[in-house]
Design an enzyme around this catalytic site. Structure first.
Site, PDB file in Angstrom:
ATOM      1  N   HIS A  56       0.839  -1.189   0.000  1.00  0.00           N
ATOM      2  CA  HIS A  56       0.000   0.000   0.000  1.00  0.00           C
ATOM      3  C   HIS A  56       0.880   1.247   0.000  1.00  0.00           C
ATOM      4  O   HIS A  56       2.100   1.157   0.176  1.00  0.00           O
ATOM      5  CB  HIS A  56      -0.948   0.003   1.207  1.00  0.00           C
ATOM      6  CG  HIS A  56      -0.266  -0.154   2.530  1.00  0.00           C
ATOM      7  ND1 HIS A  56       0.466   0.844   3.108  1.00  0.00           N
ATOM      8  CD2 HIS A  56      -0.179  -1.209   3.365  1.00  0.00           C
ATOM      9  CE1 HIS A  56       0.942   0.421   4.262  1.00  0.00           C
ATOM     10  NE2 HIS A  56       0.589  -0.842   4.443  1.00  0.00           N
TER      11      HIS A  56
HETATM   12  P1  TYD Z   1      -1.760  -2.784   7.403  1.00  0.00           P
HETATM   13  O1  TYD Z   1      -1.338  -1.358   7.512  1.00  0.00           O
HETATM   14  O2  TYD Z   1      -2.393  -3.212   6.120  1.00  0.00           O
HETATM   15  O3  TYD Z   1      -0.524  -3.736   7.708  1.00  0.00           O
HETATM   16  P2  TYD Z   1       0.848  -3.988   6.909  1.00  0.00           P
HETATM   17  O4  TYD Z   1       1.159  -2.753   6.148  1.00  0.00           O
HETATM   18  O5  TYD Z   1       1.835  -4.273   7.965  1.00  0.00           O
HETATM   19  O6  TYD Z   1       0.697  -5.170   6.042  1.00  0.00           O
HETATM   20  O7  TYD Z   1      -2.714  -3.094   8.635  1.00  0.00           O
HETATM   21  C1  TYD Z   1      -3.181  -4.398   8.895  1.00  0.00           C
HETATM   22  C2  TYD Z   1      -4.454  -4.286   9.726  1.00  0.00           C
HETATM   23  O8  TYD Z   1      -4.180  -3.657  10.977  1.00  0.00           O
HETATM   24  C3  TYD Z   1      -5.538  -3.465   9.051  1.00  0.00           C
HETATM   25  O9  TYD Z   1      -6.777  -4.103   9.330  1.00  0.00           O
HETATM   26  C4  TYD Z   1      -5.489  -2.141   9.756  1.00  0.00           C
HETATM   27  C5  TYD Z   1      -4.980  -2.492  11.130  1.00  0.00           C
HETATM   28  N1  TYD Z   1      -4.146  -1.449  11.744  1.00  0.00           N
HETATM   29  C6  TYD Z   1      -4.654  -0.697  12.790  1.00  0.00           C
HETATM   30  O10 TYD Z   1      -5.792  -0.887  13.249  1.00  0.00           O
HETATM   31  N2  TYD Z   1      -3.855   0.274  13.352  1.00  0.00           N
HETATM   32  C7  TYD Z   1      -2.599   0.525  12.888  1.00  0.00           C
HETATM   33  O11 TYD Z   1      -1.891   1.424  13.420  1.00  0.00           O
HETATM   34  C8  TYD Z   1      -2.104  -0.241  11.782  1.00  0.00           C
HETATM   35  C9  TYD Z   1      -0.735  -0.002  11.217  1.00  0.00           C
HETATM   36  C10 TYD Z   1      -2.915  -1.216  11.238  1.00  0.00           C
END
Ligand code: TYD
Length: 137
Positions: free
Chosen positions: A52
């Site tokens: 992302h």
């Molecule tokens: P995501 O940012 O997609 O994780 P990564 O980039 O590590 O693969 O987040 C994964 C899940 O966690 C998504 O459902 C959103 C949630 N999340 C939060 O609730 N708070 C946060 O600070 C972060 C980073 C993610």
């Protein structure tokens, strides 16, 4: 803003026979006020994270333990950065597509972020991200 604005930040390291200590101060070692900290751990072998970009968010990504790779993509260039030192951080500016992979067993990825979690700040679709970039013409 592009991947040339993403850089390794050398963090202070207090080296002692008792062990090492590293500290990070917002707006001094990172170019933003730290509003949030999160970390990835227990990442299974072969897993990929990220995938992302963020409209506004800036981050500093640190391999607190073990190692992993961060692939940075600004729509024009891609660069793979290997992180394996707890006294180095990778500064990632806004509007950079990032993917994290190649996690070593037991690794911990800590992220310092310039803002609170906000799903509206994400581009989760690569084509949407590319379409949102300013025209280069
Ligand atoms: P995501 O940012 O997609 O994780 P990564 O980039 O590590 O693969 O987040 C994964 C899940 O966690 C998504 O459902 C959103 C949630 N999340 C939060 O609730 N708070 C946060 O600070 C972060 C980073 C993610």
């Amino acid at each position: 803003m592009g991947i040339q604005d993403c850089r390794i930040v050398e963090l202070p390291k207090i080296h002692e026979p008792r062990g090492n200590l590293t500290f990070i101060e917002g707006e001094r070692h990172v170019p933003f006020d730290i509003k949030r900290v999160y970390y990835l751990y227990d990442v299974p072998g072969g897993a990929e994270r990220g995938g992302h970009a963020h409209r506004e968010l800036q981050q500093l990504i640190i391999a607190m333990s073990g190692s992993f790779d961060v692939v940075l993509d600004d729509g024009t260039s891609r660069r793979r950065v290997h992180l394996n030192r707890s006294y180095q951080g990778l500064y990632v500016c806004s509007m950079i597509w990032r993917e994290l992979d190649n996690f070593s067993s037991g690794s911990v990825c800590m992220v310092l972020a310039s803002n609170l979690y906000d799903e509206a700040d994400y581009y989760r679709d690569y084509e949407d991200f590319i379409a949102a970039l300013p025209s280069r013409y």
